[in-house]
Design a protein around this motif. Structure first.
Motif, PDB file in Angstrom:
ATOM      1  N   THR A  58       0.829  -1.207   0.000  1.00 29.56           N
ATOM      2  CA  THR A  58       0.000   0.000   0.000  1.00 29.56           C
ATOM      3  C   THR A  58       0.861   1.254   0.000  1.00 29.56           C
ATOM      4  O   THR A  58       0.343   2.366  -0.099  1.00 29.56           O
ATOM      5  CB  THR A  58      -0.941   0.024   1.220  1.00 29.56           C
ATOM      6  OG1 THR A  58      -0.146  -0.112   2.398  1.00 29.56           O
ATOM      7  CG2 THR A  58      -1.952  -1.112   1.143  1.00 29.56           C
ATOM      8  N   THR A  91      -6.451  -4.622  -0.454  1.00 30.01           N
ATOM      9  CA  THR A  91      -6.230  -4.076  -1.790  1.00 30.01           C
ATOM     10  C   THR A  91      -4.878  -3.387  -1.804  1.00 30.01           C
ATOM     11  O   THR A  91      -4.585  -2.568  -0.927  1.00 30.01           O
ATOM     12  CB  THR A  91      -7.353  -3.094  -2.173  1.00 30.01           C
ATOM     13  OG1 THR A  91      -8.601  -3.797  -2.133  1.00 30.01           O
ATOM     14  CG2 THR A  91      -7.145  -2.525  -3.563  1.00 30.01           C
ATOM     15  N   ASN A 116      -4.192   0.130  -6.823  1.00 39.56           N
ATOM     16  CA  ASN A 116      -5.250  -0.821  -6.456  1.00 39.56           C
ATOM     17  C   ASN A 116      -5.310  -2.015  -7.410  1.00 39.56           C
ATOM     18  O   ASN A 116      -6.389  -2.500  -7.744  1.00 39.56           O
ATOM     19  CB  ASN A 116      -6.607  -0.115  -6.400  1.00 39.56           C
ATOM     20  CG  ASN A 116      -6.641   0.970  -5.352  1.00 39.56           C
ATOM     21  OD1 ASN A 116      -5.989   0.877  -4.315  1.00 39.56           O
ATOM     22  ND2 ASN A 116      -7.380   2.029  -5.620  1.00 39.56           N
TER      23      ASN A 116
END
Length: 168
Positions: A58, A91, A116
């Motif tokens: 992320t 995600t 994503n």
């Protein structure tokens, strides 16, 4: 006398895909096929593409290095290799860099970020239904038989149904 020049000898990632698309949904720790397309320019070692770094996260951070086939002339090349999805559901972005050496330590390209692009989902139940009957498939007109339907979960994830739920 002042002389100014600009050099553009490098590696540029044009595009990257995951399992052939711009995003992928997989289970935790799944293998994903990454494909990276790189344009090399310049001469000598400046146009080399010899390894690729990747990261699924992320945020930015350290990259995993893949020693991809060596390309040592100016052109556009595509290479495929396997990468591993994170073990946690979520995600994630996918990041890629092309390098001029075999160890992902010299001549890094700009980072290609696929936002994503990796969705990790918990594996769900995998139900299989098998039907049988007590008449071996043949019944005389006016006769009767009984169907038996066996539902089996071929996965470790639990399959749960509310009372009276229709599953077929």
């Amino acid at each position: 006398v002042l002389a100014t020049t600009t050099f553009s000898d490098s590696r540029t990632i044009n595009w990257a895909t995951l399992d052939g698309g711009t995003s992928v949904t997989v289970g935790p720790g799944a293998s994903i096929t990454a494909e990276v397309n790189v344009k090399t320019t310049g001469s000598g070692g400046n146009n080399d593409w010899k390894s690729t770094g990747w990261r699924i996260s992320t945020s930015s951070g350290s990259f995993t290095c893949v020693n991809t086939p060596d390309h040592t002339s100016s052109d556009t090349y595509t290479e495929s290799f396997s990468i591993t999805a994170p073990g946690a559901v979520g995600t994630y972005n996918a990041y890629f860099r092309a390098y001029s050496d075999n160890a992902c330590s010299q001549g890094a390209s700009s980072t290609k970020k696929l936002t994503n692009a990796v969705v990790v989902q918990a594996p769900g139940p995998n139900l299989t239904a098998t039907k049988t009957n007590d008449a071996d498939g043949t019944v005389d007109l006016g006769g009767s038989f009984e169907w038996n339907i066996h539902v089996e979960n071929g996965c470790t994830a639990a399959a749960s149904f509310s009372n009276g739920a229709v599953i077929l």
